[in-house]
Design a protein around this motif. Structure first.
Motif, short mmCIF file in Angstrom:
data_model
loop_
_atom_site.label_atom_id
_atom_site.label_comp_id
_atom_site.label_asym_id
_atom_site.label_seq_id
_atom_site.Cartn_x
_atom_site.Cartn_y
_atom_site.Cartn_z
N MET A 1 56.99 47.71 33.27
CA MET A 1 56.61 48.36 34.51
C MET A 1 55.13 48.76 34.57
SD MET A 1 59.49 48.28 36.09
CE MET A 1 59.39 49.45 37.44
N HIS A 2 54.36 48.39 33.53
CA HIS A 2 52.96 48.79 33.49
C HIS A 2 52.06 47.60 33.13
CE1 HIS A 2 54.79 52.76 33.44
NE2 HIS A 2 53.60 53.27 33.74
N ASP A 3 50.85 47.66 33.61
CA ASP A 3 49.85 46.64 33.33
C ASP A 3 49.33 46.82 31.91
OD1 ASP A 3 47.76 44.68 33.85
OD2 ASP A 3 46.42 46.41 33.92
N PRO B 1 50.84 51.59 36.44
CA PRO B 1 52.04 50.90 36.93
C PRO B 1 51.65 49.54 37.50
CG PRO B 1 52.05 53.18 37.64
CD PRO B 1 50.71 52.95 37.00
N ASN B 2 52.55 48.57 37.38
CA ASN B 2 52.23 47.22 37.86
C ASN B 2 52.92 46.94 39.19
OD1 ASN B 2 54.90 46.81 37.18
ND2 ASN B 2 54.45 45.65 35.31
N ARG B 3 52.80 45.71 39.65
CA ARG B 3 53.34 45.33 40.97
C ARG B 3 54.85 45.54 41.01
NH1 ARG B 3 51.50 39.84 44.04
NH2 ARG B 3 52.81 40.02 45.92
N ARG B 4 55.51 45.26 39.89
CA ARG B 4 56.97 45.42 39.85
C ARG B 4 57.36 46.88 40.06
NH1 ARG B 4 60.88 44.04 34.65
NH2 ARG B 4 62.81 44.83 35.57
N SER B 5 56.58 47.81 39.52
CA SER B 5 56.92 49.22 39.69
C SER B 5 56.83 49.64 41.16
CB SER B 5 55.99 50.10 38.83
OG SER B 5 54.68 50.07 39.33
N LEU B 6 55.92 49.02 41.91
CA LEU B 6 55.83 49.32 43.34
C LEU B 6 57.06 48.86 44.08
CD1 LEU B 6 52.11 48.37 44.11
CD2 LEU B 6 53.08 50.67 43.95
N GLU B 7 57.65 47.76 43.61
CA GLU B 7 58.86 47.25 44.26
C GLU B 7 60.03 48.21 44.11
OE1 GLU B 7 59.43 43.53 42.37
OE2 GLU B 7 57.74 42.53 43.37
N ASP B 8 59.96 49.07 43.08
CA ASP B 8 61.05 50.02 42.85
C ASP B 8 60.85 51.33 43.59
OD1 ASP B 8 62.31 48.24 41.24
OD2 ASP B 8 61.70 49.13 39.35
N LEU B 9 59.73 51.50 44.30
CA LEU B 9 59.53 52.71 45.09
C LEU B 9 60.52 52.72 46.24
CD1 LEU B 9 55.64 53.04 45.32
CD2 LEU B 9 57.21 54.48 44.03
N PRO B 10 61.06 53.89 46.60
CA PRO B 10 62.04 53.94 47.70
C PRO B 10 61.37 53.70 49.05
CG PRO B 10 61.46 56.16 46.97
CD PRO B 10 60.80 55.21 46.00
N SER B 11 62.18 53.35 50.03
CA SER B 11 61.66 53.23 51.40
C SER B 11 61.22 54.61 51.89
CB SER B 11 62.74 52.67 52.32
OG SER B 11 63.07 51.34 51.93
#
Length: 431
Positions: A276-278, A284-294
């Motif tokens: 989850m980190h660069d 945090p990496n791009r994948r971690s942003l995908e896990d942010l809630p709406s």
């Protein structure tokens, strides 16, 4: 009783009156007792002791001299009108055999209990999902295993700092942590301390700490894996305690299981962090942003999309190592210029994304602050290779309902390209 006849017997014969006072005793008994019994109460010279060979000699009773259970005899009593006649036979060997047998049975029972304890602990260790939970299980299990008044678990953090993670440490205010830390790193075997003399041999300061804390015994087991020290667990006793031969193997088994689980937890945490980190900036990496809630309908939220101007020239001219240094410095400047609660991530290449709880005006203010910070001088770069930032800002519109973060990122990305196409080093706001 005829004196000549009873003196010739190979056993003791004793007559007591109705008050249980010795009236007569033969030569064998006087030799065995090594003092004159006549006139003394029977209870002063013979007291009952446990007969560990149950079922043998039910008509006899195991007795011994007061305070000397090893001087055991078997006593058979025959009542008569004047009192009683006692037949006394040597039973020291029988008593010793029974004691050994009892000790072996006790050891077998303790071993079985400890094996069950180890199996239960193994299940509990496997279920632990955090170091704190693992530490509590270890402290509780050790305390139960040794019937200790107190127990403690201390672990080295991944940065190398020893800290108490479960239980209580009676030496917390008497032995400095750096002293404990240094000793723990050197420990490779279980240490058993039974009394002040044992402690004095190990360390006068430890003996003093035990006196101050009222601790009379302790057992300490290091947690290590492949020569790497992970910490320790210890049990403390405020009563005299001598440890049997099984004490150390039990401690080693518990420490070994805990160390394996601790290593697994830390590996899982490192793998999770890496996923989850660069690896260059540790953001945090791009994948971690995908896990942010709406984002909620009434929550002001914005995305700031940052693309570095001049980064390709640094990579092409000075190489990727220097380019990585630029990325790390930019990451540092971004973190310094954001607010608590804002999330910054490396989106990929020379792109960074900030997600913040801010309306459009506040987001633009943050973006301008970030742009100025990124554009400051880089002392490790030549003046001919400046770094700047093209930034796009997108804000969630109140009333749009749930808005996915990814949609905001796409809008901010489009605004960033508008800023770059307009010459770069500026902030553009999405429609």
């Amino acid at each position: 009783m005829s004196g000549v006849e009873i003196d010739a017997l190979p056993v003791g014969v004793v007559r007591v009156d109705r008050d249980e006072r010795v009236v007569e005793a033969n030569a064998w008994f006087r030799r065995w007792l090594a003092e004159e019994p006549t006139g003394r109460l029977l209870s002063e010279i013979l007291v009952p002791v446990p007969d560990f060979l149950e079922g043998a000699g039910r008509s006899s009773r195991m007795m011994s001299c007061p305070g000397h259970p090893e001087r055991a005899v078997l006593v058979t009593r025959a009542e008569d009108a004047d009192g009683a006649v006692l037949t006394v036979m040597e039973a020291a060997d029988r008593y010793a055999s029974g004691t050994r047998l009892r000790n072996l049975h006790g050891l077998a029972d303790r071993t079985q209990s400890r094996l069950q304890l180890i199996m239960d602990a193994s299940i509990a260790f496997a279920a632990a999902t955090t170091e704190e939970r693992l530490s509590r299980v270890l402290a509780d299990t050790a305390s139960q295993a040794y019937r200790a008044e107190e127990s403690v678990v201390m672990l080295f953090s991944e940065s190398g700092v020893l800290r108490r993670t479960a239980g209580t440490n009676p030496f917390e205010h008497t032995i400095p942590e750096f002293t404990i830390s240094a000793r723990v790193r050197q420990m490779r075997e279980v240490v058993k301390i039974s009394g002040e003399a044992d402690a004095e041999r190990l360390s006068p300061s430890l003996a003093e700490a035990m006196r101050t804390a009222g601790v009379q015994a302790a057992i300490v087991a290091p947690l290590h894996l492949e020569d790497v020290s992970l910490g320790l667990f210890a049990c403390f006793f405020r009563h005299p305690r001598v440890f049997d031969d099984e004490a150390s193997p039990l401690a080693e088994a518990l420490a070994g299981q805990a160390a394996q689980k601790l290593a697994t937890l830390r590996l899982e945490r490192r793998l999770q962090h890496a996923a989850m980190h660069d690896d260059i900036t540790d953001l945090p990496n791009r994948r971690s942003l995908e896990d942010l809630p709406s984002l909620g309908d009434h929550t002001p939220a914005s995305v700031i999309f940052i693309d570095l101007d001049g980064f390709k020239e640094v990579n092409d001219t000075l190489g990727h190592d220097r380019g990585d240094e630029v990325l790390r410095e930019v990451a540092r400047r971004l973190q310094e210029n954001l607010r608590e609660g804002d999330v910054v991530a490396r989106y990929g290449g020379d792109e960074f994304v900030v997600v913040c709880g801010a309306d459009a005006a506040a987001a633009v203010e943050i973006a301008e602050r970030v742009r100025a910070a990124v554009g400051e001088e880089y002392t490790f770069l030549p003046a001919s290779l400046p770094i700047a930032a093209s930034i796009g800002v997108a804000t969630a519109r109140v009333g749009d309902g749930l808005l996915n973060v990814d949609r905001l990122i796409r809008r901010a990305d489009q605004a960033m390209y508008a800023a770059k196409n307009s010459g770069g080093n500026q902030v553009a706001i999405a429609d």
